[in-house]
Design a protein around this motif. Structure first.
Motif, short mmCIF file in Angstrom:
data_model
loop_
_atom_site.label_atom_id
_atom_site.label_comp_id
_atom_site.label_asym_id
_atom_site.label_seq_id
_atom_site.Cartn_x
_atom_site.Cartn_y
_atom_site.Cartn_z
N ARG A 1 -18.29 2.40 -1.15
CA ARG A 1 -18.26 3.80 -0.71
C ARG A 1 -17.82 3.88 0.76
NH1 ARG A 1 -21.69 7.89 -2.56
NH2 ARG A 1 -23.25 6.33 -3.17
N SER A 2 -18.40 3.01 1.58
CA SER A 2 -18.08 3.01 3.01
C SER A 2 -16.61 2.68 3.24
CB SER A 2 -18.97 1.99 3.74
OG SER A 2 -18.63 1.91 5.10
N LEU A 3 -16.08 1.74 2.48
CA LEU A 3 -14.68 1.36 2.63
C LEU A 3 -13.76 2.51 2.25
CD1 LEU A 3 -12.96 -1.09 3.41
CD2 LEU A 3 -13.00 -1.81 1.02
N LYS B 1 -1.10 6.14 -2.12
CA LYS B 1 -1.25 5.83 -3.54
C LYS B 1 -0.69 4.45 -3.90
CE LYS B 1 -3.20 9.71 -4.55
NZ LYS B 1 -4.65 9.73 -4.79
N ARG B 2 0.27 3.96 -3.11
CA ARG B 2 0.85 2.66 -3.42
C ARG B 2 -0.04 1.52 -2.93
NH1 ARG B 2 6.34 3.77 -0.37
NH2 ARG B 2 4.73 4.62 1.02
N ASN B 3 -0.84 1.77 -1.92
CA ASN B 3 -1.63 0.70 -1.32
C ASN B 3 -3.14 0.86 -1.52
OD1 ASN B 3 0.72 -0.49 -0.18
ND2 ASN B 3 0.70 1.06 1.43
N PHE B 4 -3.58 2.06 -1.78
CA PHE B 4 -5.02 2.34 -1.90
C PHE B 4 -5.43 2.14 -3.35
CE2 PHE B 4 -8.69 5.38 -1.77
CZ PHE B 4 -9.41 4.72 -0.80
N THR B 5 -5.67 0.88 -3.72
CA THR B 5 -5.97 0.55 -5.11
C THR B 5 -7.32 -0.14 -5.23
OG1 THR B 5 -4.93 -1.63 -4.99
CG2 THR B 5 -3.51 0.24 -5.55
N ILE B 6 -7.87 -0.14 -6.44
CA ILE B 6 -9.14 -0.83 -6.69
C ILE B 6 -8.98 -2.32 -6.39
CG2 ILE B 6 -10.89 -1.37 -8.41
CD1 ILE B 6 -10.76 1.57 -7.61
N SER C 1 -10.64 -6.73 -3.09
CA SER C 1 -10.29 -7.91 -2.29
C SER C 1 -10.94 -7.83 -0.92
CB SER C 1 -8.77 -8.01 -2.15
OG SER C 1 -8.42 -9.09 -1.33
N GLN C 2 -10.94 -6.65 -0.30
CA GLN C 2 -11.58 -6.49 1.01
C GLN C 2 -13.09 -6.66 0.92
OE1 GLN C 2 -10.04 -3.04 3.36
NE2 GLN C 2 -8.52 -2.87 1.72
N LEU C 3 -13.66 -6.47 -0.26
CA LEU C 3 -15.09 -6.65 -0.48
C LEU C 3 -15.42 -8.06 -0.97
CD1 LEU C 3 -15.80 -3.24 -2.22
CD2 LEU C 3 -16.52 -3.89 0.08
N SER C 4 -14.39 -8.92 -1.04
CA SER C 4 -14.55 -10.31 -1.50
C SER C 4 -15.13 -10.39 -2.90
CB SER C 4 -15.44 -11.11 -0.51
OG SER C 4 -14.86 -11.13 0.77
N THR C 5 -14.65 -9.51 -3.77
CA THR C 5 -15.08 -9.55 -5.16
C THR C 5 -13.86 -9.29 -6.05
OG1 THR C 5 -16.75 -8.78 -6.74
CG2 THR C 5 -15.68 -7.10 -5.39
N HIS C 6 -14.06 -9.38 -7.35
CA HIS C 6 -12.97 -9.13 -8.29
C HIS C 6 -13.05 -7.68 -8.76
CE1 HIS C 6 -10.43 -9.42 -11.86
NE2 HIS C 6 -9.93 -10.51 -11.33
N PRO C 7 -11.92 -6.99 -8.96
CA PRO C 7 -11.96 -5.59 -9.42
C PRO C 7 -12.74 -5.41 -10.72
CG PRO C 7 -9.72 -6.48 -9.49
CD PRO C 7 -10.53 -7.43 -8.70
#
Length: 318
Positions: A214-216, A228-233, A238-244
């Motif tokens: 949520r914070s991100l 829309k091209r870069n703001f993806t799950i 990846s920024q949260l160091s987890t898998h989608p």
């Protein structure tokens, strides 16, 4: 100065990016396959195995069937001592170490990389849906005599196939590993009914992940980074160091909605704030929230709130 200190820490706690480096670290023979391996630990079978492993980070999943002996396990900031038959797990990026007696120890373990898991959807679906695979806590599941026999048979079948020269051996290995994970899921569900500490820990960890997500989203909104091209799950995960897939499973479990629906909800909340508290035009708000034009924004807003942006603003400004 900071860089030198970080290098020292990395040297003290090395990151092992593949199975070959892992086996080098524990002073054992390299694997037969770069993304999957299975071993039987027995003083009479595997004599070169290192029974004391200094702390390291790793890049793989490991499922161990502990049968006999005593083991002091350290995973993340949790410590566990095993003296009874149990299943226990190691997951990517954990700091791991152990002390195992060189006598009377018997266990089987399989290790596989994320690449191996992702190439077999059935394995990935179960792993991403089982919350304990993402925890820092070392959670052993003690097992009874019937389960010991059943699981030992599975490990032996996997080991037999792995050592064979059959061209299709990995088809059976993946099937047996999937069956193993199904049994793991049953054990987890059984433990989840009675182990309140386990459930509390999982709930806390999942809520932390959701709040970080949520914070991100909010940070990207405030910085005007919603493209829309870069703001993806995938990129946010990846920024949260987890898998989608894991992020999606957690949000479904805790919020009863998908990760993309949760993201859209946060964007809708921001839109409502901008409409009710600023004098920005609909076009300006649409651009700020990453929409190509105001008509796309209006369609999105009505879908999520049941009213148009103009009607919403008029209602709030009465």
């Amino acid at each position: 100065m900071g860089g030198a200190r970080q290098q020292k820490i990395n040297k003290e706690i090395p990151y092992l990016p593949d199975l070959v480096s892992f086996y080098n670290h524990v002073k054992a023979k390299p694997p037969l396959h770069k993304d999957f391996d299975i071993r039987e630990i027995d003083p009479e079978v595997l004599k070169s195995y290192d029974y004391v492993a200094k702390p390291f980070r790793h890049s793989f999943y490991c499922i161990t069937l502990f049968l006999e002996g005593e083991v002091n396990l350290n995973a993340g900031f949790w410590k566990t001592r095993l003296t009874k038959p149990a299943l226990y797990f190691k997951t990517p990026c954990q700091v791991v170490s152990w002390e195992k007696p060189s006598r009377w120890l018997k266990e089987y373990f399989i290790v596989f990389t994320e690449s191996f898991m992702l190439s077999h959807k059935a394995l990935a679906d179960i792993i991403f849906d089982l919350p304990f695979f993402q925890l820092e806590k070392a959670i052993p599941f003690e097992i009874d005599a019937v389960e010991v026999e059943l699981l030992t048979d599975l490990y032996r079948k996997i080991l037999s196939e792995y050592r064979s020269d059959r061209a299709d051996k990995f088809e059976l290995i993946v099937s047996y590993t999937h069956i193993l994970l199904v049994h793991v899921r049953r054990m987890y569900l059984r433990y989840a009914e009675t182990d309140k500490a386990l459930l509390t820990h999982i709930h806390e960890r999942e809520n932390i992940l959701i709040e970080r997500y949520r914070s991100l989203i909010r940070q990207n909104i405030l910085r005007g980074n919603i493209d829309k091209r870069n703001f993806t799950i995938k990129q946010l995960a990846s920024q949260l160091s987890t898998h989608p897939n894991h992020l999606n499973a957690v949000i479904k479990r805790q919020k009863q909605k998908t990760a993309i629906a949760f993201m859209h909800e946060q964007i809708s909340h921001e839109a409502q704030s901008l409409l009710s508290q600023t004098g920005l035009t609909l076009k300006e708000i649409a651009f700020k929230l990453g929409f190509a034009d105001s008509s796309h924004f209006s369609h999105f807003f009505k879908k999520h709130t049941g009213t148009t942006p103009a009607a919403y603003r008029k209602e709030k400004n009465r």
